[in-house]
Design an enzyme around this catalytic site. Structure first.
Site, PDB file in Angstrom:
ATOM      1  N   HIS A  11       0.824  -1.214   0.000  1.00 47.65           N
ATOM      2  CA  HIS A  11       0.000   0.000   0.000  1.00 47.65           C
ATOM      3  C   HIS A  11       0.857   1.264   0.000  1.00 47.65           C
ATOM      4  O   HIS A  11       2.012   1.265   0.441  1.00 47.65           O
ATOM      5  CB  HIS A  11      -0.922   0.011   1.224  1.00 47.65           C
ATOM      6  CG  HIS A  11      -0.182   0.031   2.524  1.00 47.65           C
ATOM      7  ND1 HIS A  11       0.368   1.181   3.057  1.00 47.65           N
ATOM      8  CD2 HIS A  11       0.127  -0.958   3.402  1.00 47.65           C
ATOM      9  CE1 HIS A  11       0.971   0.901   4.196  1.00 47.65           C
ATOM     10  NE2 HIS A  11       0.851  -0.399   4.434  1.00 47.65           N
ATOM     11  N   GLU A  15      -1.034   7.161   6.960  1.00 47.78           N
ATOM     12  CA  GLU A  15      -0.929   8.252   7.929  1.00 47.78           C
ATOM     13  C   GLU A  15      -0.025   7.862   9.099  1.00 47.78           C
ATOM     14  O   GLU A  15       0.701   8.695   9.642  1.00 47.78           O
ATOM     15  CB  GLU A  15      -2.332   8.610   8.429  1.00 47.78           C
ATOM     16  CG  GLU A  15      -3.210   9.217   7.340  1.00 47.78           C
ATOM     17  CD  GLU A  15      -4.687   9.183   7.670  1.00 47.78           C
ATOM     18  OE1 GLU A  15      -5.061   8.577   8.695  1.00 47.78           O
ATOM     19  OE2 GLU A  15      -5.468   9.766   6.896  1.00 47.78           O
ATOM     20  N   TRP A  16      -0.072   6.584   9.468  1.00 47.79           N
ATOM     21  CA  TRP A  16       0.742   6.153  10.607  1.00 47.79           C
ATOM     22  C   TRP A  16       2.175   5.851  10.202  1.00 47.79           C
ATOM     23  O   TRP A  16       3.070   5.940  11.038  1.00 47.79           O
ATOM     24  CB  TRP A  16       0.082   4.960  11.302  1.00 47.79           C
ATOM     25  CG  TRP A  16      -1.093   5.361  12.143  1.00 47.79           C
ATOM     26  CD1 TRP A  16      -1.802   6.531  12.063  1.00 47.79           C
ATOM     27  CD2 TRP A  16      -1.691   4.608  13.196  1.00 47.79           C
ATOM     28  NE1 TRP A  16      -2.810   6.548  12.982  1.00 47.79           N
ATOM     29  CE2 TRP A  16      -2.771   5.379  13.698  1.00 47.79           C
ATOM     30  CE3 TRP A  16      -1.443   3.360  13.745  1.00 47.79           C
ATOM     31  CZ2 TRP A  16      -3.581   4.929  14.731  1.00 47.79           C
ATOM     32  CZ3 TRP A  16      -2.253   2.916  14.781  1.00 47.79           C
ATOM     33  CH2 TRP A  16      -3.307   3.696  15.271  1.00 47.79           C
ATOM     34  N   ASN A  17       2.423   5.480   8.935  1.00 51.94           N
ATOM     35  CA  ASN A  17       3.808   5.410   8.453  1.00 51.94           C
ATOM     36  C   ASN A  17       4.471   6.774   8.656  1.00 51.94           C
ATOM     37  O   ASN A  17       5.598   6.879   9.135  1.00 51.94           O
ATOM     38  CB  ASN A  17       3.881   5.075   6.963  1.00 51.94           C
ATOM     39  CG  ASN A  17       3.452   3.667   6.610  1.00 51.94           C
ATOM     40  OD1 ASN A  17       2.905   3.455   5.535  1.00 51.94           O
ATOM     41  ND2 ASN A  17       3.683   2.695   7.490  1.00 51.94           N
ATOM     42  N   GLY A  24       0.081  -2.285  12.243  1.00 52.68           N
ATOM     43  CA  GLY A  24      -0.537  -3.600  12.371  1.00 52.68           C
ATOM     44  C   GLY A  24      -1.947  -3.627  11.837  1.00 52.68           C
ATOM     45  O   GLY A  24      -2.203  -3.227  10.707  1.00 52.68           O
ATOM     46  N   GLU A  89      -1.888  -6.940   7.483  1.00 55.60           N
ATOM     47  CA  GLU A  89      -0.553  -6.746   8.042  1.00 55.60           C
ATOM     48  C   GLU A  89      -0.370  -7.613   9.283  1.00 55.60           C
ATOM     49  O   GLU A  89      -1.332  -8.056   9.912  1.00 55.60           O
ATOM     50  CB  GLU A  89      -0.366  -5.257   8.392  1.00 55.60           C
ATOM     51  CG  GLU A  89       0.934  -4.880   9.068  1.00 55.60           C
ATOM     52  CD  GLU A  89       2.175  -5.199   8.253  1.00 55.60           C
ATOM     53  OE1 GLU A  89       2.438  -6.402   8.015  1.00 55.60           O
ATOM     54  OE2 GLU A  89       2.901  -4.261   7.870  1.00 55.60           O
ATOM     55  N   ARG A  90       0.870  -7.868   9.606  1.00 56.49           N
ATOM     56  CA  ARG A  90       1.189  -8.517  10.877  1.00 56.49           C
ATOM     57  C   ARG A  90       0.562  -7.727  12.034  1.00 56.49           C
ATOM     58  O   ARG A  90       0.616  -6.497  12.058  1.00 56.49           O
ATOM     59  CB  ARG A  90       2.710  -8.542  11.014  1.00 56.49           C
ATOM     60  CG  ARG A  90       3.236  -9.046  12.331  1.00 56.49           C
ATOM     61  CD  ARG A  90       4.749  -8.866  12.353  1.00 56.49           C
ATOM     62  NE  ARG A  90       5.295  -9.140  13.676  1.00 56.49           N
ATOM     63  CZ  ARG A  90       6.542  -8.889  14.032  1.00 56.49           C
ATOM     64  NH1 ARG A  90       7.379  -8.364  13.150  1.00 56.49           N
ATOM     65  NH2 ARG A  90       6.962  -9.171  15.244  1.00 56.49           N
ATOM     66  N   ASP A  91      -0.035  -8.441  12.975  1.00 54.18           N
ATOM     67  CA  ASP A  91      -0.643  -7.808  14.143  1.00 54.18           C
ATOM     68  C   ASP A  91       0.457  -7.498  15.167  1.00 54.18           C
ATOM     69  O   ASP A  91       1.106  -8.420  15.677  1.00 54.18           O
ATOM     70  CB  ASP A  91      -1.697  -8.746  14.739  1.00 54.18           C
ATOM     71  CG  ASP A  91      -2.449  -8.130  15.903  1.00 54.18           C
ATOM     72  OD1 ASP A  91      -2.091  -7.017  16.324  1.00 54.18           O
ATOM     73  OD2 ASP A  91      -3.403  -8.772  16.386  1.00 54.18           O
ATOM     74  N   GLY A 160       3.602  -4.694   4.237  1.00 56.63           N
ATOM     75  CA  GLY A 160       5.006  -5.082   4.278  1.00 56.63           C
ATOM     76  C   GLY A 160       5.232  -6.511   4.720  1.00 56.63           C
ATOM     77  O   GLY A 160       5.943  -7.277   4.058  1.00 56.63           O
ATOM     78  N   ASN A 161       4.600  -6.917   5.817  1.00 55.79           N
ATOM     79  CA  ASN A 161       4.883  -8.248   6.356  1.00 55.79           C
ATOM     80  C   ASN A 161       4.060  -9.357   5.718  1.00 55.79           C
ATOM     81  O   ASN A 161       4.559 -10.470   5.542  1.00 55.79           O
ATOM     82  CB  ASN A 161       4.713  -8.244   7.877  1.00 55.79           C
ATOM     83  CG  ASN A 161       5.872  -7.558   8.563  1.00 55.79           C
ATOM     84  OD1 ASN A 161       7.012  -8.004   8.473  1.00 55.79           O
ATOM     85  ND2 ASN A 161       5.598  -6.442   9.222  1.00 55.79           N
TER      86      ASN A 161
END
Length: 207
Positions: A11, A15-17, A24, A89-91, A160-161
């Site tokens: 993606h 906003e959190w990047n 997560g 995404e990975r949690d 990513g994960n």
């Protein structure tokens, strides 16, 4: 050249990047830069002549928004899209929503590094990359791969994960190797597969 086409896209910037937060399964949207990255990915794919028969995405807004912008650039907004939690995404569990620097202050830099970059150590209440692979791989094998092997040109927009988990299997990488792999936001990775599902060729469409 193989018709068994699989395109993976992380993606666009979220906003959190931008805020340096562990995301997560939290659900922020993409930023203005993320929108630009997604549109650029769509333009690059269009310029290369890509047309898709199948599309898969996680259940999270940042991936869905990215895919919708890509398909808009391709003129394929009517393409059916399958979304599934398996591609999430990975949690990050208790780390979710925390600033990464604050997490290092709370738990120590070495511990946070282990949680982020070890294969099988999960943060409190969260998943390791191994856990992420355990839910992502069966979905890939059962839902995505059969269509690719039938010649359905397929795009997957995820994280990513969850994408690292797929790349680990596609490229037959060790846990150590995949943990070092950085995935840029909004950059399509083009795989062409052989009939036995191994990789014939790989190209990063960075433009």
């Amino acid at each position: 050249m193989s018709d068994r086409l699989l395109v993976l896209v992380r993606h666009g910037q979220s906003e959190w990047n931008l805020k340096n937060l562990f995301t997560g399964w939290k659900d922020p949207d993409i930023t203005a830069q993320g929108v630009d990255e997604a549109k650029r990915a769509g333009k690059l794919l269009k310029a290369e002549g890509f047309v898709f028969d199948a599309a898969f995405v996680s259940e999270l807004t940042r991936a869905k928004h990215t895919l919708s912008l890509i398909l808009e650039e391709l003129g394929q907004t009517s393409l059916p899209v399958k979304s599934d939690i398996a591609l999430n995404e990975r949690d990050y569990g208790d780390l979710s929503g925390l600033n990464k620097d604050d997490a290092r202050k709370k738990w120590g830099e070495e511990q946070v590094h282990i949680w982020r970059r070890s294969y099988d150590v999960a943060p409190p209440g969260g998943e390791s990359l191994k856990d992420t692979l355990a839910r992502t791989l069966p979905y890939y094998v059962q839902e995505i791969l059969p269509g690719v092997l039938r010649g359905e040109r397929t795009i997957v927009t995820a994280h990513g994960n969850s994408l690292r988990a797929l790349i680990m299997v596609l490229e037959r990488l060790s846990p150590e190797a995949i943990l070092k792999r950085e995935l840029a936001t909004g950059v399509p990775i083009i795989y062409r597969l052989r009939a036995d599902a191994t990789v014939e060729s790989k190209t990063d469409l960075a433009g």
